[in-house]
Structures are given as structure tokens and as C-alpha cells.
Design a protein around this motif. Structure first.
Motif, PDB file in Angstrom:
ATOM      1  N   GLU A 276       1.001  -1.390   0.001  1.00 56.38           N
ATOM      2  CA  GLU A 276      -0.017   0.129  -0.380  1.00 56.38           C
ATOM      3  C   GLU A 276       1.319   1.297  -0.184  1.00 56.38           C
ATOM      4  OE1 GLU A 276      -3.268  -2.103   2.313  1.00 56.38           O
ATOM      5  OE2 GLU A 276      -2.709  -0.326   3.468  1.00 56.38           O
ATOM      6  N   THR A 401      -7.477   6.172   4.752  1.00 58.35           N
ATOM      7  CA  THR A 401      -6.403   6.243   4.006  1.00 58.35           C
ATOM      8  C   THR A 401      -6.967   6.979   2.344  1.00 58.35           C
ATOM      9  OG1 THR A 401      -5.856   4.280   4.595  1.00 58.35           O
ATOM     10  CG2 THR A 401      -4.812   5.108   2.140  1.00 58.35           C
ATOM     11  N   ARG A 408      -5.390   3.057  -2.065  1.00 58.30           N
ATOM     12  CA  ARG A 408      -5.380   1.069  -1.052  1.00 58.30           C
ATOM     13  C   ARG A 408      -6.389   0.594  -1.323  1.00 58.30           C
ATOM     14  NH1 ARG A 408      -5.799   0.649   5.777  1.00 58.30           N
ATOM     15  NH2 ARG A 408      -6.063  -2.124   5.409  1.00 58.30           N
TER      16      ARG A 408
END
Length: 609
Positions: A276, A401, A408
Motif C-alpha cells: 500500500e 487512506t 489502498r
């Protein structure tokens, strides 16, 4: 890059070149190099033995692997774009890499300390007094070294000491690093504290860490540290140029992390999940950019000059990085197939592509002890990821995120009632929108229209409220922000409904039917009487009767049939809603509405109470 004590015991490592153009995934038996910005596999280099037998890092754009076999060690210098061996340095003693600064690798073992210039692949002794206990990068060609209870600066090319850091107490350091402004250190007997020495004023400060570090990645800036907690495995960032240094990262536990070049982007490896990217927002005062060292890292010499194989420019946006990482992950995972009779094999087309580009071949054989070897590209080890906070923890971490404008993959785990809501509303194609909005609710963060567009595949009609999502009634737009309606949040939070009360019963009918009952009978009593014939019901309360549209939506969200008192709500609704129980006080009204009467109050025992 800085290697810290204890990393050799880990079963997985991430490394990155100082320029951020290459990321290395180090696992037992292999090092996989990913190119940036295209994030395609550039090379895979085999390493014999377990992780404890190797130290791996980037010296500039060159890959360095220090391999150990018994008391014999060898430092291999490799150009990963071939990959091609550039040279090696043999040692007759057990040796490890203490730190890397630019093209220089600081090695120590057997009472001797050497600096290897990877540009020349030549080693020179460093006249230290005592063995190194900790070392770190201080600049492109400078080190800070703790040895014999003393902390000193050293010029790597001149192999000469600079300033000596005087401390008011004995030291036994685990980690040390810094830059031209300050030096930081972590003492062995206080692993949850960082001592910082400001060089200009010789003043000291101390920071408390949330927990002792298991892994540390040091930014090229020198005083920006990304840490994996020893106990929880959760990552956090320490910015030693700030009064409040600790920056918490809300994500799942990770195996490792590494800074991507001079940017504020981290590459994370969650436990059981794919790689990620997470980008930290820049500071408001701009000091982050001022303290970065401007000197570029020298590229590794190419074995054969071929203009057709030139790398693309190294200027890219965060969106480019995210998209390319996702594209590489999709290609790489899609090509993996398992042969039950042997190891994981690559898809033939992918293997052919790698072979054509020369990415899976090492031109020169290395020594048998701890040597590097050519291998066919292998697929990643895929493990089920379980967030300690369950599906809500995973959805919240993913939403954080996305709202930080980093990439992600969306959670793929069973999300229980959230999945049921998506099915009831028939929003399968844009279910990530519901997931993002609920995750934003969990972390109390507003969602912009742009953020919604990123998770709907850039369907701007959905993000702007002109299509299916708006028609479902489950989402509201207020200015530039988007959110789930309160009735949906109550369901997902597993709270009671807002517009009525539930009467449970086995499923009975999927059509709209009529119940004949006097208008003065309490709706809850009518619902209890009708439920065996109709199924589970949502009976309206005062709020539900005042806002019939919200009441009908909440019944749909919960998979319930709404009990509709037609005498009070008929004028507002005009048409009986689908899959509902319409309460009328005369069978003639049901006939006019073309509804089947399934129960009549006068024939029930309830009428005789």
C-alpha cells in the motif's frame, strides 16, 4: 537508507533507493525489485539461505547484498536494471552492514570497520576505537557512529572524524541517526524514548514513543522516522523537527514500511495484505522541504548503453504512483498460478515478458556461499488479513487512506450488515461509495465529491448526485460534502430505527397488501395482528408519520415491510408504496386501491379484547 539492529531477524523487509525510483521486497530466498514510476517488476535476485544470512539495501541506485556463510562474508554490488553484478568485496570474518549513506556502505565485523565505495567497489578501513554498537546516515557521504560509548560524526570519503557528541550519561545505543541540524538516538535500556541533540545549540530534548520500535525507516531528511511498534505492529511517524513529534497512522498492523525517496509517501506491507501507499500531508510551515538534502543520488552505471531501454522521467504525481501500484499489483497477482506438485509458478506470458526484457536473468554467477542466483518470478504469498477492529476497523482504515488521497485496495472481507444494505439497494456496481461514506462516519471525517468519484470509477454522475446513488435516497449532499443519511447510519451502527419500531415475523409476502382495521386502533397493535400474514414490519412512530418518505426509506434499508396507516398518510403518499402493508378502515378503500385484503381486524381475537 539506514539498517537498524535486529532487522536481520525479520522474515520480510522493504527497502527503497534514495531517489525513490526503486522498491525492493526482501523475502527468504529472493529480492524482488519494483521500478518506479511504472512499478513493474524490474528484476528478481535469488539469495541462498534464510534472512538471517543476508543484509540487503540500496547504495544509491545499486543493490547491495552482504551474504554470510559461517565466518565468511561477501558484499555483492549489483545493478538491478540488468540485473548485473558490478563487483564484490570478500571478508574473512562474520560481517554485517551497519549503515548506508549515498554510495558508501559501512560494514563492521571481527573488530574491523570498513567503508565500501560502491561506485568503485573498493573497501577502505575506518580507524575507529572499539566496535560499532549503532550507526546511521548523516548525509549523502557522512555517518554518525556510536562506538566505545562515544557518538561521533564521520566523513565517509575522507574516513576522518568530525564532531564528537558529548552526553551527560553513559550510552549503549540501539539506533542512531540525524542530519546537519540534529542527531537522534535510542538507548538500549530505554527503547521507548528518543533523545535528540540540536547541534547548533548543543541542547537536548526527549520524546516518548507510543511503544518500542520493532522496525525503523529513516527518511532522506534524516529526522523523519517511520516506526513499526514492537508490541502491536502498528505504524507511526516521528517528526523530530516538530514540538509534537508523534504522528499516528490509522491502519492495520504491518510487517514493514519504507519511505519512498524524498517524498512524504510510505510504502506499507500490511500483515496478510498487498503493498500500500500512504502519503502524509505536508507541513503548513514548509520546513519539510527546506530540510531535505538537495544532492541527488548518482545512478548506477549501465552495463550496456541502449537508448531504447532508458527509464522514464522520475517526476510523477501521487495519483500516478497510486494508479501504477494498483496496475502492477493486478498484473502480478493475476499471473500467479499454483502447481500443487511444486513451487508457485508465474504465468507463461508474464515469464516470457520478463525474460524478453532481461529482468529475470543475472549475467554473472556469484560465489556458492550466500550467492545470488537467477530465478523465475514468483507470486506473492497471499494471506487472509484480519483487522483487530473487525470489518468496521478495516473499512475505517481504508476510508482514512482514501481521504488522505493515497491508494489502498478496498476491503474484501465480509462486511456483514453493510453488504446486506448494498444488496437491498441494488448498489453492487458502486458499493465502494457506501463503504467509503460509512468509513468516513467511523473516523468523523467529511467526504468531498472528488473523494466519492475516486471510489466509483470516476463516475461523476454518481459523485455529483445525478444517478443511482442519489435515487437510492441513502446519500445526502450538503454543499461540497457527501454523507450517508441518518437512517442508514443507525442501521450500520446497529442502533434502533429512527422512524418506527420493528415487529419481527417470518417472511410472508413480497407484494403490497391491505389490512382492514378501525382507525382508532393503535398502530403497534395492528402491526402485531398483521405480522403473521404480512411478515416483519416497521411500524411508524410520530417521526415516521411526520416524515413518511424517511419512514419508507428506513423500512427498505432494514428489509422490512412498512405498516402504512392510510387514513393519516394517504394524502402525502397518494400511491401505496411497494411491498407494504396498507391499513384501511374499510374494505372498499382497499378495493379502490386494487389491494388484496389479507387480514381484517373484526375477525380477530383482538377485536374481542
Amino acid at each position: 537508507m539506514t539498517l537498524v539492529a535486529g532487522e536481520e531477524d525479520a522474515a520480510f523487509r522493504l527497502i527503497a533507493s534514495p531517489s525513490g525510483t526503486q522498491v525492493g521486497v526482501v523475502e527468504p530466498g529472493r529480492v524482488t525489485i519494483l521500478g518506479v514510476p511504472d512499478l513493474a517488476p524490474v528484476a528478481e535476485v535469488g539469495i541462498d539461505g534464510g534472512m538471517e544470512n543476508h543484509d540487503v539495501g540500496f547504495a544509491g541506485e545499486r543493490l547491495v547484498v552482504l551474504s554470510r556463510a559461517g565466518v565468511i562474508s561477501t558484499l555483492h554490488v549489483v545493478d538491478p536494471t540488468g540485473p548485473t553484478k558490478l563487483g564484490e568485496v570478500p571478508y574473512r570474518v562474520f560481517t554485517r552492514i551497519a549503515a548506508i549513506a549515498g554510495d558508501l556502505v559501512l560494514t563492521t565485523g571481527g573488530g574491523a570497520t570498513l567503508i565500501v565505495d560502491c561506485g568503485k567497489v573498493a573497501a577502505s578501513p575506518l580507524p575507529l576505537r572499539g566496535a560499532i554498537t549503532a550507526a546511521g546516515r548523516l548525509g549523502p557521504d557522512r555517518f554518525v557512529i556510536a562506538a566505545a560509548g562515544v557518538v561521533e560524526e564521520w566523513d565517509g570519503y575522507k574516513r576522518a572524524p568530525g564532531r564528537r557528541i558529548r552526553l551527560d550519561r553513559p550510552i549503549d545505543l540501539l539506533h542512531v541517526g540525524g542530519n546537519a541540524n540534529r542527531i537522534w538516538m535510542i538507548n538500549r535500556d530505554e527503547p521507548n524514548r528518543i533523545d535528540v541533540v540540536t547541534l547548533a545549540s548543543s541542547s537536548t530534548r526527549r520524546y516518548e514513543l507510543p511503544e518500542p520500535p520493532r522496525r525503523i525507516s529513516v527518511h532522506e531528511r534524516g529526522d523523519l522516522l517511520a516506526v513499526v511498534g514492537e508490541t502491536t505492529g502498528l505504524p507511526f511517524v516521528i517528526d523530530l523537527a516538530r514540538p509534537h513529534a508523534v504522528i499516528r497512522i490509522e491502519t492495520a498492523p504491518v510487517l514493514d514500511l519504507v519511505w519512498l525517496g524524498r517524498s512524504r509517501t510510505l510504502v506499507l506491507q500490511p500483515i496478510g495484505g498487498p503493498l500500500e501507499l500512504l502519503t502524509l500531508p505536508a507541513s503548513a510551515d514548509g520546513t519539510d522541504e527546506e530540510e531535505l538534502e538537495p544532492a541527488p543520488v548518482k545512478p548506477a552505471p549501465a552495463p550496456v548503453a541502449d537508448p531504447s531501454n532508458e527509464r522514464p522521467p522520475t517526476q510523477w504525481s501521487r495519483e500516478d504512483i497510486s494508479a501504477r501500484l494498483a496496475a502492477w499489483r493486478d498484473r502480478h497477482h493475476a499471473g500467479v498460478v499454483r502447481d500443487d506438485t511444486g513451487p508457485i509458478l508465474a504465468d507463461p506470458e508474464i515469464a516470457k515478458s520478463l525474460a524478453t526484457s532481461g529482468a529475470a536473468t543475472v549475467a554473472t554467477s556469484l560465489l556458492a556461499h550466500g550467492s545470488l542466483s537467477s530465478q523465475v518470478a514468483k507470486g506473492p504469498n497471499l494471506r487472509d488479513r484480519v483487522h483487530p477492529g473487525g470489518w468496521r476497523g478495516e473499512v475505517g482504515a481504508w476510508a482514512r487512506t482514501i481521504l488522505a488521497r493515497s491508494h489502498r485496495d478496498a476491503p474484501t472481507m465480509d462486511c456483514g450488515i453493510l453488504d446486506e444494505l448494498v444488496v437491498r439497494l441494488d448498489l453492487g456496481d458502486i458499493h465502494h461509495a457506501i463503504m467509503l461514506l460509512y468509513g468516513a462516519h467511523l473516523i468523523a471525517t467529511p467526504v468531498a465529491t472528488y473523494d466519492l468519484a475516486t471510489v466509483t470509477g470516476w463516475k461523476w454522475d454518481e459523485a455529483l448526485g445525478h444517478s443511482t446513488l442519489a435515487a437510492s435516497g441513502v446519500v445526502r449532499w450538503r454543499g461540497e460534502h457527501v454523507a450517508l443519511v441518518k437512517e442508514a447510519l443507525a442501521l450500520l451502527d446497529e442502533r434502533p430505527p429512527l422512524t418506527g419500531s420493528i415487529i419481527l415475523a417470518p417472511p410472508a409476502t413480497e407484494t403490497t397488501v391491505a389490512i382492514v382495521a378501525p382507525a382508532d386502533i393503535d398502530a403497534a397493535r395492528v402491526g402485531a395482528f398483521a405480522a403473521p400474514s404480512v411478515g416483519a414490519l416497521l411500524v411508524p412512530n410520530a417521526r415516521g408519520e411526520n416524515k413518511p418518505a424517511r419512514f419508507l426509506l428506513e423500512a427498505q434499508l432494514r428489509g422490512l415491510a412498512p405498516l402504512v396507516p392510510w387514513t393519516r398518510l394517504g394524502d402525502a403518499l397518494r400511491v401505496p408504496p411497494p411491498r407494504s402493508a396498507i391499513v384501511v378502515d374499510d374494505a372498499a378503500i382497499a378495493a379502490n386501491l386494487e389491494l388484496l385484503v389479507v387480514a381484517t381486524w373484526a375477525t380477530s381475537a383482538g377485536d374481542r379484547d
